[in-house]
Design an enzyme around this catalytic site. Structure first.
Site, PDB file in Angstrom:
ATOM      1  N   ASP A  69       0.817  -1.216   0.000  1.00 46.86           N
ATOM      2  CA  ASP A  69       0.000   0.000   0.000  1.00 46.86           C
ATOM      3  C   ASP A  69       0.851   1.266   0.000  1.00 46.86           C
ATOM      4  O   ASP A  69       0.511   2.258  -0.648  1.00 46.86           O
ATOM      5  CB  ASP A  69      -0.929  -0.010   1.216  1.00 46.86           C
ATOM      6  CG  ASP A  69      -2.021  -1.060   1.095  1.00 46.86           C
ATOM      7  OD1 ASP A  69      -2.383  -1.419  -0.037  1.00 46.86           O
ATOM      8  OD2 ASP A  69      -2.512  -1.534   2.136  1.00 46.86           O
ATOM      9  N   GLY A  70       1.955   1.245   0.738  1.00 47.16           N
ATOM     10  CA  GLY A  70       2.831   2.411   0.780  1.00 47.16           C
ATOM     11  C   GLY A  70       3.417   2.740  -0.573  1.00 47.16           C
ATOM     12  O   GLY A  70       3.488   3.910  -0.972  1.00 47.16           O
ATOM     13  N   THR A 180      -9.536   3.635   6.111  1.00 53.94           N
ATOM     14  CA  THR A 180      -9.101   2.305   6.568  1.00 53.94           C
ATOM     15  C   THR A 180      -7.599   2.273   6.845  1.00 53.94           C
ATOM     16  O   THR A 180      -7.040   1.201   7.092  1.00 53.94           O
ATOM     17  CB  THR A 180      -9.433   1.235   5.519  1.00 53.94           C
ATOM     18  OG1 THR A 180      -8.842   1.585   4.266  1.00 53.94           O
ATOM     19  CG2 THR A 180     -10.939   1.101   5.353  1.00 53.94           C
TER      20      THR A 180
END
Length: 280
Positions: A69-70, A180
């Site tokens: 995700d990063g 989230t």
């Protein structure tokens, strides 16, 4: 109907009208592959480039990001002005914003992928020395105390003071996509990706004692003023971009920027966010 349309003899990309021929011409796919530095991502990158070749991102019809995700956030920041759809494949850990990694039939997966359009936040900071800086946040803008003393922050929404003084470790304002992420760890609400709202969530609030934050319309203009900033310094982060020793921070939706992510139908982001609300 996905972001890319499959026809009998070709794959069609509506971004610039380019076509992918089936059969003999399948090696010319106009896909740009980008990978994080992890061993898993680099291995996947080598395999996919061997299978499908690699087009420079500014010439490609789509970008495939390999990592977690990063890394996906970094790619979205780097190519936010490129007007390219980004399809992530998970070679990281959680991979909430990524599709499953499967190297086979990538053109077919892109053809049926469904788009999600995101609008980021724009953060404008004034430091204690008077310097002005601006940055974009896809997930959230977060304020943090820099030393052991709690921060004191005044909160104004659309020119109306809503909190004269929040004593806390910090506070964040996030998009639905960011609800989230750190917002979830700070016990903020999870909201559907299509929601026209922003989540305002305190981080370890001391006073007001029971204040849990607020849900704001996404056209809200939020201003944070740092009280006793010399004694209680605060930093502000737009995703990974940090400005230290801020005196004030203004945040609003960046209506001029649209970011398109592509997801497999079985990896629907809206459904993942909804399911997260019922996770044990």
């Amino acid at each position: 109907m996905g972001y890319w349309r499959v026809e009998v003899a070709r794959l069609y990309c509506p971004i610039n009208g380019g076509t992918f021929s089936r059969g003999k011409g399948m090696d010319d796919k106009r896909i740009a592959f980008l990978a994080s530095t992890s061993e898993e991502a680099q291995s996947a990158f080598a395999d996919l480039v061997k299978r499908y070749q690699n087009i420079p991102a500014d010439e490609a019809d789509a970008i495939v990001a390999l990592g977690g995700d990063g890394f996906m956030l970094r790619v979205m920041h780097d190519y936010k002005d490129a007007n390219k759809p980004i399809y992530g494949m998970n070679r990281g850990s959680v991979g909430f914003m990524m599709n499953a990694y499967t190297p086979d039939d990538l053109p077919a997966r892109l053809a049926r992928a469904e788009p999600v359009t995101l609008r980021p936040l724009v953060m404008t900071t004034i430091t204690m020395s008077g310097k002005k800086e601006e940055a974009i946040a896809i997930n959230d803008v977060s304020l943090f105390r820099e030393i052991q003393q709690a921060a004191k922050i005044k909160i104004t929404v659309d020119d109306i003071v809503r909190l004269e003084e929040l004593i806390c470790d910090g506070i964040l304002l996030c998009t639905p996509a960011g609800s989230t992420a750190y917002n979830l760890s700070a016990h903020g609400p999870i909201v559907p990706i299509a929601s026209d709202v922003l989540c305002l969530t305190p981080i370890s609030a001391f006073r007001p004692r029971r204040w849990r934050g607020a849900i704001l319309p996404n056209n809200a203009r939020v201003k944070f003023e740092i009280l006793e900033g010399q004694k209680r310094p605060v930093s502000a982060c737009a995703d990974a971009y940090e400005v230290r020793n801020v005196a004030s921070v203004e945040v609003s939706l960046d209506t001029s920027t649209n970011l398109t992510m592509l997801f497999d139908p079985e990896h629907d982001l809206e459904e993942r966010i909804l399911s997260e609300q019922f996770a044990s």
